[in-house]
Write an enzyme that holds these catalytic residues in place. Structure first.
Site: not given
Length: 393
Positions: A141, A195, A239, A375
């Site tokens: 990734k 987060e 992901e 996004e």
């Protein structure tokens, strides 16, 4: 300058926001709020935080607190200080009206995307090809970001932006941290991150990584459908799994037990859906300070990729700008080693009349370049709304 950090009585969140001035440190989370003002000590790096805190311990019954920001590049200098004074307040409770929005001063904006949308989609295509290349079999990734450089006809009102972020994101982590500036004007990292990188209290440790995203929809039915589609997405779940695996791997040496849910949960911000997993653990040694855990976790695959070194190399090749403190970490540690550090996403680097906004997305082998562009565009809205510049979408 005072010889030690001074703790002042608790205040309301509104009082803390009203007292905030550029060059101060502000942080609010579901566990409470903090305002640090003045600089007692500048700390050169994360490795020096514990010694600096112990050397500047406050009067009996009080604790020194170190605050600041870590950059994305682990070899770049951090911005860490022990404030002269610290005020604490409660968390911002959703729906209580504990904070109020402020109207930014009217002005005109010019916007420069870096890279432009076509170049970003081209970079995503190159990243997908890199992930599929036989020469990159270990790269699972990579996270690619873009920057939106805004210039106003007047200096940006950082205090208004901070208040607007706190009012719009009451369940999140809203912050403002002073950064080194090239001139006498303040430079501020301001944002509302969803987060949690890591929080620690005694033996208890928590991390809540996010990976996998969808823009919100104003129609409630379509919005729920987007959340369900995110949870069912094989690409987004893969992901997300990469990130959770890395978090667990980084925390395991420090923890005698870890609790990792089998399934991610869809969570929302005012502008986005995300997949989240709350990882909790019990430390082997309760004296392990939270900034040591943050350093072990940073950068997570949620903002860099995996494995880290290969992802760093891909980002250096594909992104045409320096991330600075975007996708770093911001937070605080007290003299007991407890505290909270969050990932610096949904943020802007503000200096004078310029605001650099950042947004990124995780690229996987089956990523769609146009969807990745959409996004990042949606993620810019958190700061555009706070700046009063949402018309630039």
């Amino acid at each position: 300058m005072p010889r030690q950090c001074v703790a002042t009585p608790a205040a309301t969140v509104t009082e803390l926001l009203d007292a905030y001035r550029p060059r101060d440190f502000f942080f609010t989370s579901p566990s409470g709020s903090l305002l640090g003002q003045g600089v007692l000590t500048t700390v050169t790096g994360v490795d020096d935080l514990s010694d600096a805190l112990h050397a500047t311990a406050a009067e009996p019954g009080r604790h020194a607190v170190a605050v600041g920001a870590l950059p994305f590049n682990r070899t770049a200098p951090a911005r860490l200080v022990i404030p002269a004074t610290v005020q604490r307040g409660p968390a911002i409770m959703p729906g209580t009206g504990a904070t109020r929005a402020r109207r930014p001063r009217n002005g005109t904006w010019t916007a420069t995307p870096v890279p432009d949308p076509a170049a970003h989609t081209a970079a995503v295509k190159r990243a997908v090809a890199l992930l599929a290349s036989p020469d990159s079999t270990r790269l699972r990734k990579v996270v690619l970001a873009r920057c939106l450089r805004l210039t106003s006809s007047h200096d940006v009102d950082v205090a208004a932006v901070l208040a607007n972020l706190a009012q719009a994101n009451p369940g999140g982590f809203t912050f403002a941290a002073d950064l080194p500036a090239p001139d006498s004007r303040p430079r501020t990292l301001v944002g509302a991150s969803p987060e949690l990188l890591v929080a620690k209290h005694g033996r208890a440790v928590v991390s809540r990584p996010l990976a996998g995203s969808r823009p919100r929809d104003t129609d409630p039915t379509r919005d729920r459908e987007r959340g369900a589609a995110l949870l069912a997405s094989a690409k987004d779940r893969a992901e997300h799994a990469v990130v959770v695996e890395a978090i667990v791997e980084a925390l395991r040496p420090y923890c005698r037990s870890l609790d990792v849910p089998d399934e991610p949960q869809p969570v929302t911000t005012p502008t986005m859906w995300h997949l989240a997993t709350q990882v909790t653990g019990e430390l082997r040694d309760p004296r392990t300070p939270v900034h040591v855990l943050a350093q072990a976790l940073h950068p997570t695959p949620a903002v860099c990729g995996y494995p880290t070194d290969q992802a760093y190399a891909a980002i250096a090749e594909l992104e045409p700008f320096d991330r600075g403190f975007y996708t770093g970490a911001v937070g605080y540690t007290d003299a007991a080693g407890d505290g909270e550090w969050v990932v610096t996403i949904r943020c802007a680097d503000i200096h004078g009349a310029t605001a650099e906004l950042f947004a990124g997305g995780g690229i996987m082998p089956d990523s769609d370049p146009e969807a990745e562009l959409a996004e990042t565009t949606a993620k810019f809205r958190t700061l555009l709304l706070a700046l009063g510049a949402d018309q630039l979408r």
